[in-house]
Every structure is written in structure tokens, then in C-alpha cells.
Write a protein that holds these residues in place. Structure first.
Motif, PDB file in Angstrom:
ATOM      1  N   GLN A  18      -6.815  45.131  54.270  1.00 36.54           N
ATOM      2  CA  GLN A  18      -6.803  46.240  53.312  1.00 36.54           C
ATOM      3  C   GLN A  18      -6.209  47.508  53.951  1.00 36.54           C
ATOM      4  N   LYS A  19      -5.804  48.418  53.092  1.00 38.42           N
ATOM      5  CA  LYS A  19      -5.257  49.689  53.557  1.00 38.42           C
ATOM      6  C   LYS A  19      -6.358  50.573  54.139  1.00 38.42           C
ATOM      7  N   SER A  20      -5.941  51.431  55.050  1.00 41.50           N
ATOM      8  CA  SER A  20      -6.890  52.354  55.663  1.00 41.50           C
ATOM      9  C   SER A  20      -7.366  53.400  54.656  1.00 41.50           C
ATOM     10  N   HIS A  21      -8.539  53.910  54.903  1.00 46.27           N
ATOM     11  CA  HIS A  21      -9.145  54.952  54.085  1.00 46.27           C
ATOM     12  C   HIS A  21      -9.309  54.490  52.641  1.00 46.27           C
ATOM     13  N   THR A  22      -9.881  53.295  52.499  1.00 46.45           N
ATOM     14  CA  THR A  22     -10.222  52.747  51.197  1.00 46.45           C
ATOM     15  C   THR A  22     -11.676  52.305  51.223  1.00 46.45           C
ATOM     16  N   ILE A  23     -12.278  52.147  50.049  1.00 48.88           N
ATOM     17  CA  ILE A  23     -13.679  51.743  49.949  1.00 48.88           C
ATOM     18  C   ILE A  23     -13.771  50.489  49.083  1.00 48.88           C
ATOM     19  N   HIS A  24     -14.664  49.568  49.478  1.00 47.40           N
ATOM     20  CA  HIS A  24     -14.696  48.245  48.870  1.00 47.40           C
ATOM     21  C   HIS A  24     -16.129  47.842  48.538  1.00 47.40           C
ATOM     22  N   TYR A  25     -16.285  47.245  47.360  1.00 46.17           N
ATOM     23  CA  TYR A  25     -17.599  46.767  46.918  1.00 46.17           C
ATOM     24  C   TYR A  25     -17.797  45.304  47.337  1.00 46.17           C
ATOM     25  N   GLY A  26     -19.039  44.978  47.713  1.00 42.31           N
ATOM     26  CA  GLY A  26     -19.341  43.592  48.045  1.00 42.31           C
ATOM     27  C   GLY A  26     -20.770  43.445  48.529  1.00 42.31           C
ATOM     28  N   ASN A  27     -21.024  42.377  49.262  1.00 40.82           N
ATOM     29  CA  ASN A  27     -22.357  42.087  49.776  1.00 40.82           C
ATOM     30  C   ASN A  27     -22.316  41.857  51.279  1.00 40.82           C
ATOM     31  N   ILE A  28     -23.424  42.159  51.933  1.00 42.22           N
ATOM     32  CA  ILE A  28     -23.609  41.798  53.328  1.00 42.22           C
ATOM     33  C   ILE A  28     -24.378  40.479  53.354  1.00 42.22           C
ATOM     34  N   ALA A  55     -28.096  39.768  52.189  1.00 41.56           N
ATOM     35  CA  ALA A  55     -28.894  40.765  52.896  1.00 41.56           C
ATOM     36  C   ALA A  55     -28.904  42.111  52.181  1.00 41.56           C
ATOM     37  N   GLU A  56     -27.772  42.490  51.564  1.00 42.62           N
ATOM     38  CA  GLU A  56     -27.696  43.800  50.927  1.00 42.62           C
ATOM     39  C   GLU A  56     -26.435  43.891  50.090  1.00 42.62           C
ATOM     40  N   GLU A  57     -26.500  44.680  49.019  1.00 43.94           N
ATOM     41  CA  GLU A  57     -25.338  45.016  48.192  1.00 43.94           C
ATOM     42  C   GLU A  57     -24.798  46.353  48.689  1.00 43.94           C
ATOM     43  N   VAL A  58     -23.497  46.412  49.000  1.00 49.66           N
ATOM     44  CA  VAL A  58     -22.973  47.572  49.716  1.00 49.66           C
ATOM     45  C   VAL A  58     -21.626  48.034  49.184  1.00 49.66           C
ATOM     46  N   MET A  59     -21.253  49.240  49.620  1.00 44.63           N
ATOM     47  CA  MET A  59     -19.888  49.750  49.531  1.00 44.63           C
ATOM     48  C   MET A  59     -19.441  49.999  50.964  1.00 44.63           C
ATOM     49  N   VAL A  60     -18.273  49.473  51.333  1.00 44.58           N
ATOM     50  CA  VAL A  60     -17.802  49.579  52.715  1.00 44.58           C
ATOM     51  C   VAL A  60     -16.566  50.479  52.763  1.00 44.58           C
ATOM     52  N   SER A  61     -16.633  51.531  53.571  1.00 44.42           N
ATOM     53  CA  SER A  61     -15.497  52.439  53.786  1.00 44.42           C
ATOM     54  C   SER A  61     -14.725  51.975  55.020  1.00 44.42           C
ATOM     55  N   LEU A  62     -13.426  51.797  54.858  1.00 46.15           N
ATOM     56  CA  LEU A  62     -12.568  51.307  55.935  1.00 46.15           C
ATOM     57  C   LEU A  62     -11.617  52.414  56.383  1.00 46.15           C
ATOM     58  N   MET A  63     -11.660  52.739  57.668  1.00 47.28           N
ATOM     59  CA  MET A  63     -10.789  53.778  58.230  1.00 47.28           C
ATOM     60  C   MET A  63     -10.213  53.262  59.542  1.00 47.28           C
ATOM     61  N   GLY A  88     -33.272  53.309  52.564  1.00 45.36           N
ATOM     62  CA  GLY A  88     -34.594  52.740  52.802  1.00 45.36           C
ATOM     63  C   GLY A  88     -34.625  52.128  54.189  1.00 45.36           C
ATOM     64  N   LEU A  89     -35.762  52.192  54.845  1.00 45.22           N
ATOM     65  CA  LEU A  89     -35.857  51.739  56.228  1.00 45.22           C
ATOM     66  C   LEU A  89     -35.541  50.257  56.375  1.00 45.22           C
ATOM     67  N   VAL A  90     -36.048  49.434  55.463  1.00 43.92           N
ATOM     68  CA  VAL A  90     -35.883  47.990  55.605  1.00 43.92           C
ATOM     69  C   VAL A  90     -34.422  47.586  55.426  1.00 43.92           C
ATOM     70  N   SER A  91     -33.789  48.074  54.357  1.00 48.82           N
ATOM     71  CA  SER A  91     -32.421  47.654  54.048  1.00 48.82           C
ATOM     72  C   SER A  91     -31.428  48.096  55.112  1.00 48.82           C
ATOM     73  N   VAL A  92     -31.488  49.354  55.534  1.00 52.09           N
ATOM     74  CA  VAL A  92     -30.503  49.858  56.490  1.00 52.09           C
ATOM     75  C   VAL A  92     -30.709  49.249  57.871  1.00 52.09           C
ATOM     76  N   ASN A  93     -31.963  49.021  58.267  1.00 49.64           N
ATOM     77  CA  ASN A  93     -32.217  48.382  59.561  1.00 49.64           C
ATOM     78  C   ASN A  93     -31.777  46.926  59.559  1.00 49.64           C
ATOM     79  N   ARG A  94     -31.883  46.250  58.399  1.00 49.23           N
ATOM     80  CA  ARG A  94     -31.413  44.865  58.299  1.00 49.23           C
ATOM     81  C   ARG A  94     -29.907  44.808  58.519  1.00 49.23           C
ATOM     82  N   VAL A  95     -29.169  45.723  57.892  1.00 47.46           N
ATOM     83  CA  VAL A  95     -27.714  45.750  58.060  1.00 47.46           C
ATOM     84  C   VAL A  95     -27.346  46.069  59.505  1.00 47.46           C
ATOM     85  N   LEU A 140     -25.317  44.301  64.957  1.00 50.90           N
ATOM     86  CA  LEU A 140     -25.530  44.132  66.398  1.00 50.90           C
ATOM     87  C   LEU A 140     -25.451  42.652  66.776  1.00 50.90           C
ATOM     88  N   GLU A 141     -26.014  41.791  65.947  1.00 51.07           N
ATOM     89  CA  GLU A 141     -25.950  40.352  66.217  1.00 51.07           C
ATOM     90  C   GLU A 141     -24.525  39.829  66.111  1.00 51.07           C
TER      91      GLU A 141
END
Length: 461
Positions: A47-57, A66-74, A93-100, A105-106
Motif C-alpha cells: 500500500q501507499k505511504s500515509h494511508t489508513i486501512h480497516y481490518g482485523n488483528i 483479537a481485535e477490530e482495528v484501523m491501521v495507519s501506514l507511514m 481499553g486495557l485488555v484490547s490494547v495490551n492484547r494487540v 511483541l510475539e
């Protein structure tokens, strides 16, 4: 210079609408692709730089959502760190962000150290050290004016001025070296003592101008340590509540209600005050109140500003006179409270102690006189206004210390030149001044200091 890929949560902990996990490094995009599943199976690397994409983790180990997200790519180099950066926007939320974060890290990332993103921006040449420090100042700003000072420093205003001073010194040193090494060249401008004095005098004056702003800049950055003192039951806690515009302190007619120190930050005309309400200072047999009084005396010695509160409905006592003796020579604004009651205080005696412009009368019960007090505080430290638009403020204690050292060495160079010391000897102090100024922007700073500075940053910045 090569780095591994780091990851951290870049939003405050707790519940919120959105939380962000930030990755930076050569494998940031590949690591994100191992976790990210987008409609149509698209890969972030394509994908092109400086774009945002919808999807899942997706958890690669189990294949579970694990989570429904928007990912910013730069993509590098047009990023904060000048590396590939991916920001995963998930539900707050603590649970969702720590899971991601755990999945990142893994997948191959390393947990970032405090301030490591900004440290990489510095090491990769996107910002200098003074701009990096301004990032933390911006985060910690408590007033609009403090934020403007930090923004100006982030924009490079201080860096550009320091660069100009160092370039002037460098050109001066170059001319000295040419005259020493190649005396036979007549077309080279001779570095005479008058010319060196002219250059160094200009540098000295610019350093002095910066130091003149240091008190105001430091106040804007760190806040003005302001202590409210006076006898019990004169209105100290009421004054704190009026300035904070909230009932932070208990107010009763019983003397000695405040037993301990109460601290609160408040914005007064753009000036951040670290407001401290103390126990009433008096002789007492109450052991708890006595401890509070001793703490009040200690805080008094460390204050930048003292608000000395008296009751206009009472005559001055021996305790009041003793307090005036203690406060002599300090930055004090005297507040005569309870003007709504019949007046018994010797106002002329109080005015003689307070001096011009440092006496304010209030009725905190009726909310009268607080505006005048705020103006008196602004007048005392900023001559009534704080202009951050067209001035270069120095607010960092490290910068102030280095500027003072630079002022000393450039002054030594000028004194040596004026006393007839050979120019090639004078240049030793000029070189040292150039090096000290370089420490402000990080050009001549040691790695240990860099590590210490960035360790003070919050995790994820």
C-alpha cells in the motif's frame, strides 16, 4: 545506523474511545502484516505511504480474532522517527490494547524503552536534542503559553539561533587558523583583536538575551511554586478554592482546620502556579497541627511566590509582625481578606510592608478581589503580559546551565583579548564556547547524557 523494530502503547492507560499501538523500525510493516487481515487480503507492504486501512488483528498462533482495528501506514523517511512506522488504532481499553501489543511483541518487535521513539528521531537526524526535549515539555504543558513555548522550540527556533551563534564562532576560529597557518597570504582577512572582540561581543549579547528570558521560560515550563501563608482562619483555604475554582480545601470557622500541605496546579493569566495551601503558622500544643506548621515553614523557604493572607477584620498581632519579618526580602503579595466585615487592621502598616503594587484586598466570601490578585501575580513576574509569539524563550534547566557556562567562557575570551593575550590563546575559550553551545542541540553531547534525558520520557513517545 541500524535499529531493531520497537513497539509500545502510545496512548494513556485506561478506558477511552481509541488506543494506539505504535511500531517503528525496519520490520514494522512486515510485523504488522503478520497480524493484520484486511478485506480482499491486501498486504500493508503493497500500500501507499500515509494511508489508513480497516481490518482485523488475528492471533497467528490460534487464528482467532483479537481485535477490530484501523491501521495507519507511514513509510520511511517521511515519519517521526525517519523509519517505517505503523500505528494500530484499536478500541480503547486495557485488555484490547495490551492484547494487540503482546501479539506485536510475539511477532518480532521489541518493547520500546521510555522516549525511544523520540530518541530515534534525534539519532536519525530528524530533530536535534533541544527539539526532542521540547516534545516532553509540550506533553507536560499546563497552560496555553507554556505549550506555545514548547511548540516554538519544537519548530527549531532555539536550534536556529544556537546554530547561528556556533557558525559565527566557527567562522571566527577559521580566520584565526588561517592567519596562524598561512601568514604569507595577504588576501586573507587578518583576524585582529578588534574584529575578534566584535564577533564575540555579539555572541555574548545574544546569550545574555536568552538568559534574560530564562526566568519567565522556566516558570512557564515548571510552574511558579506559590505558597499561601498566614494565621489560621484568615481565608487561606478559601483563597486556594477561589483560584482553583473548586472546593479542594475544607473551609470552616474553626482555626487550624488545615493540618497538612494541599497542592494544586492553577492557570493564572497564562502563568502556571503550583499552589500550596499550608497549615496556619502559629504556636500550638496540638501535636498534629504542630507537624503541619513545621512543614509550612519548610515549604516557605522553597517558594518562588508567597501569598501572605491577613484578616482585615482583626488587628495585627505579634504573630503577624513576626511573619512580616520572616517574609522580608521575599517575593510576597499581601492579601487582606474579609473586607466585607468591619475593618480593624492597620492598613497603613500593611501597605508599608507590602510595597507598591503588592497589596490586594479581597472578600473571598463574596468572590471580590480575585481578579486583582491574578493581575498582581502576572505584573510581578511578567510585567502584566507573557508574549510567546516573537521571542525565543529558554525554559529548560539544562539549557540555562549550559548558556551560563557559555557566557562565562565567551566573557573570559573577551577579557583575555582586551588584556593583550595572543589571539591563538584566546581561541581556546572561543572553542570551548562553541562546544558548550553544541551540547544544547546535541552536536557535542555524550551518549550517557542522551540516554539519561530520554529515560525521563513517557513510554511510547
Amino acid at each position: 545506523m541500524e535499529f531493531d523494530t520497537i513497539a509500545a502503547i502510545s496512548t494513556p492507560s485506561g478506558e477511552g474511545a481509541i488506543a494506539i499501538v505504535r511500531l517503528s523500525g525496519p520490520e514494522a510493516v512486515q510485523i504488522a502484516d503478520r497480524l493484520f487481515s484486511a478485506p480482499g487480503g491486501k498486504q500493508l507492504g503493497d500500500q501507499k505511504s500515509h494511508t489508513i486501512h480497516y481490518g482485523n488483528i488475528i492471533d497467528p498462533g490460534t487464528g482467532e480474532l483479537a481485535e477490530e482495528v484501523m491501521v495507519s501506514l507511514m513509510k520511511a523517511p517521511k515519519t517521526f522517527t525517519r523509519e517505517d512506522v505503523v500505528e494500530i488504532n484499536c478500541h480503547g481499553g486495557l485488555v484490547s490494547v495490551n492484547r494487540v501489543l503482546t501479539l506485536a511483541l510475539e511477532a518480532g518487535a521489541r518493547l520500546a524503552e521510555p522516549g525511544e521513539f523520540t530518541k530515534r528521531a534525534f539519532l536519525n537526524g530528524r530533530i536535534d536534542l533541544s527539539q526532542a526535549e521540547a516534545v516532553m515539555d509540550l506533553i507536560r504543558s499546563k497552560t496555553d503559553r507554556a505549550m506555545n513555548v514548547a511548540l516554538n522550540q519544537m519548530d527549531g527556533r532555539l536550534s536556529r539561533l544556537i546554530g547561528t551563534l556556533r557558525q559565527t564562532l566557527l567562522e571566527t576560529l577559521a580566520q584565526v587558523e588561517v592567519n596562524i597557518d598561512y601568514p604569507e597570504y595577504d588576501d586573507v582577512e587578518e583576524m585582529t583583536v578588534p574584529l575578534m572582540l566584535e564577533k564575540t561581543r555579539w555572541v555574548q549579547s545574544e546569550i545574555e538575551r536568552l538568559l534574560e528570558t530564562s526566568q519567565q521560560g522556566k516558570i512557564l515550563r515548571e510552574g511558579l511554586s506559590t505558597v499561601i501563608v498566614g494565621k489560621p482562619n484568615v481565608g487561606k483555604s478559601s483563597l486556594l478554592n477561589s483560584l482553583v475554582q473548586e472546593n479542594k480545601a475544607i473551609v470552616t470557622e474553626i482555626a487550624g482546620t488545615t493540618r497538612d500541605i494541599i497542592e494544586e496546579y492553577v492557570n493564572v493569566r497564562g502563568v502556571p502556579l503550583r499552589l500550596v495551601d499550608t497549615a496556619g503558622i502559629r504556636e500550638t500544643e496540638d501535636i498534629v497541627e504542630r507537624i503541619g506548621v513545621e512543614r509550612s515553614r519548610k515549604v516557605l523557604q522553597e517558594a518562588d511566590l508567597i501569598l501572605f493572607v491577613l484578616s482585615g477584620a482583626e488587628k495585627l498581632t505579634a504573630e503577624d509582625e513576626k511573619m512580616m519579618e520572616t517574609l522580608a526580602g521575599m517575593d510576597v503579595i499581601t492579601v487582606v481578606n474579609k473586607t466585607d466585615l468591619p475593618q480593624a487592621i492597620d492598613l497603613e502598616r500593611v501597605r508599608a510592608f507590602a510595597g507598591s503594587g503588592r497589596l490586594v484586598t479581597t472578600s473571598l466570601l463574596k468572590d471580590e478581589g480575585v481578579d486583582q490578585l491574578e493581575q498582581a501575580i502576572a505584573d510581578l513576574f511578567f510585567e502584566g503580559s507573557v508574549s510567546t509569539g516573537d521571542m525565543t524563550y529558554v525554559s529548560n534547566a539544562r539549557h540555562i546551565s549550559l548558556l551560563r557556562q557559555a557566557h562565562n567562557t565567551i566573557s573570559d575570551a573577551m577579557a583575555a583579548a582586551e588584556s593583550g593575550v595572543p589571539v591563538d590563546m584566546v581561541q581556546i575559550d572561543v572553542v570551548r564556547t562553541w562546544e558548550i553551545l553544541g551540547e544544547i542541540v546535541g552536536d557535542t553531547v555524550q551518549e550517557s547524557l542522551i540516554n539519561q534525558l530520554f529515560s525521563q520520557f513517557c513510554l511510547g513517545k
